[in-house]
Motif scaffolding. Sequence first.
Motif, PDB file in Angstrom:
ATOM      1  N   LYS A   3       0.750  -1.340   0.385  1.00 45.21           N
ATOM      2  CA  LYS A   3       0.080  -0.273  -0.065  1.00 45.21           C
ATOM      3  C   LYS A   3       0.507   1.397   0.265  1.00 45.21           C
ATOM      4  CE  LYS A   3      -4.314  -2.080   2.135  1.00 45.21           C
ATOM      5  NZ  LYS A   3      -4.948  -1.925   3.476  1.00 45.21           N
ATOM      6  N   ALA A   4       2.066   0.898   0.717  1.00 48.03           N
ATOM      7  CA  ALA A   4       2.971   2.571   0.610  1.00 48.03           C
ATOM      8  C   ALA A   4       3.171   3.124  -0.950  1.00 48.03           C
ATOM      9  CB  ALA A   4       4.120   2.476   1.856  1.00 48.03           C
ATOM     10  N   ALA A   5       4.133   1.232  -1.607  1.00 43.91           N
ATOM     11  CA  ALA A   5       4.504   2.397  -2.189  1.00 43.91           C
ATOM     12  C   ALA A   5       3.343   2.657  -3.640  1.00 43.91           C
ATOM     13  CB  ALA A   5       4.961   0.560  -2.975  1.00 43.91           C
ATOM     14  N   VAL A   6       2.120   1.962  -3.937  1.00 46.82           N
ATOM     15  CA  VAL A   6       1.175   2.493  -4.387  1.00 46.82           C
ATOM     16  C   VAL A   6       1.079   3.800  -4.146  1.00 46.82           C
ATOM     17  CG1 VAL A   6      -1.485   2.254  -5.032  1.00 46.82           C
ATOM     18  CG2 VAL A   6      -0.119   0.535  -4.529  1.00 46.82           C
ATOM     19  N   LYS A   7       0.875   4.305  -2.362  1.00 43.25           N
ATOM     20  CA  LYS A   7       0.174   5.817  -2.781  1.00 43.25           C
ATOM     21  C   LYS A   7       1.904   6.672  -3.126  1.00 43.25           C
ATOM     22  CE  LYS A   7      -0.797   8.616   1.731  1.00 43.25           C
ATOM     23  NZ  LYS A   7      -0.389   8.323   3.064  1.00 43.25           N
ATOM     24  N   GLY A   8       3.275   6.145  -2.245  1.00 38.11           N
ATOM     25  CA  GLY A   8       4.177   6.388  -3.178  1.00 38.11           C
ATOM     26  C   GLY A   8       3.898   6.804  -4.610  1.00 38.11           C
ATOM     27  N   LEU A   9       4.149   6.048  -5.226  1.00 42.56           N
ATOM     28  CA  LEU A   9       3.390   5.473  -6.489  1.00 42.56           C
ATOM     29  C   LEU A   9       2.923   6.884  -7.762  1.00 42.56           C
ATOM     30  CD1 LEU A   9       4.282   5.270  -9.916  1.00 42.56           C
ATOM     31  CD2 LEU A   9       2.790   3.588  -9.826  1.00 42.56           C
ATOM     32  N   PHE A  10       1.447   6.547  -6.766  1.00 46.30           N
ATOM     33  CA  PHE A  10       0.650   7.609  -7.114  1.00 46.30           C
ATOM     34  C   PHE A  10       0.283   8.917  -6.684  1.00 46.30           C
ATOM     35  CE2 PHE A  10      -4.015   9.679  -6.155  1.00 46.30           C
ATOM     36  CZ  PHE A  10      -4.045   9.760  -7.023  1.00 46.30           C
ATOM     37  N   GLN A  11       1.397   9.264  -5.637  1.00 44.51           N
ATOM     38  CA  GLN A  11       1.568  10.774  -4.873  1.00 44.51           C
ATOM     39  C   GLN A  11       2.685  11.090  -6.104  1.00 44.51           C
ATOM     40  OE1 GLN A  11       2.767  12.090  -0.882  1.00 44.51           O
ATOM     41  NE2 GLN A  11       3.885  13.504  -1.605  1.00 44.51           N
ATOM     42  N   LEU A  12       3.352  10.498  -6.684  1.00 41.20           N
ATOM     43  CA  LEU A  12       4.469  10.660  -7.584  1.00 41.20           C
ATOM     44  C   LEU A  12       3.390  11.333  -8.956  1.00 41.20           C
ATOM     45  CD1 LEU A  12       7.264   8.190  -6.991  1.00 41.20           C
ATOM     46  CD2 LEU A  12       7.535  10.850  -7.208  1.00 41.20           C
TER      47      LEU A  12
END
Length: 370
Positions: A3-12
């Motif tokens: 989830k953290a990686a998905v959230k980080g990718l979405f923010q990028l």
Amino acid sequence: MGKAAVKGLFQLILIAVTFVLAAVTIAASRSGHYHPESSTMMPLLGLAVPVLLVSCLIVSLCWALARKKWAFVPLIAFLFNWEYLTAVIQFNSTHEVPATALALSQKGKPGGYLTIATYNVHSFGGEITGYSCKEIAKYMQQQYVDVLCFQEFGDNKHFTVDSLRRALSQWPYALIPADDSIHGILPIAIFSRYPLADGRFITYPHSANCSMMCDVVLGTDTLRLINNHLQTTSVSQNRRKWERELATNDTRREAQAVQNAAETLHENFMKRAAQTDSICHLAIASPHPVLVCGDFNSLPSSYTYYQLSEFLKDGFKTGGCGYMYTYRYGKRMLRIDYAFHSPELDCINYYSPNLDLCSDHNPVVFTVKY
């Protein structure tokens, strides 16, 4: 992927979109500096400026609510369009025209002040009773307007040119092109309380649009007036057709529709630029102070606005206050009718009343001190 990686990718992705939006908005701020002949993309970006600015504000607000520093990126892009923003928002103090000057104007005697109105009246809605024309005349009398500049000044078999003249009899001096000179041309006219001299009707190649130039004789003073109706963008005329084509599931047809729309817009950008160059030449060559007004079918981000404001003053910037739009639709985001004046004239009042009569435009009324 966690989830953290998905959230980080979405923010990028959101950050990338923010920077792209900002870059496009900053580029659009320079659109008016480019002649359509030298750039196909810049005039299109200029047309998108109102949407880009609203988008920047929304994105900036979203980042600010999230307490992220990225809020400054679209905000900076928004402020890069300061030239456009000051052409639609002004905080000038309003000026009252002295009552003595208005009284003199009503008696047909120059009092150092001249009030002009420009209005695309859309053939007065084609009304057979002339209701809109009579209401416009009544309103303009109440505003002590001295000169009326009309675009799309059309009559019909029930309410003829003679009927229009009678309804506008408070302005006894008129310039209306002869029928044989306006075949296939959108009509244009000038009515005045003061004598008009050296009238000239100006047509443009491969266009139904036109201009009209004359001198307004104010006792010992003379002002040159250029009334204009420049080439339309054709967006409103073709919008439904383009929407139908884009709604198909045929990728090839959709691509062709986009190409056709871009080509139509660019062709009209080119025509309007040539018409603008002609107007600029006439205004610069004038031996008298100049008033240039009308329906320019151009946003403040356009080549047309930039060229005229290079040597003339935008009456709204010098004498207006508040938010300015003149096209009644398009979410009231479009200012396409203008009044420019020579620097030696003072514009002391400028407004665009919301008249719900016969047209998709609002009139522009302005007063100059000469």
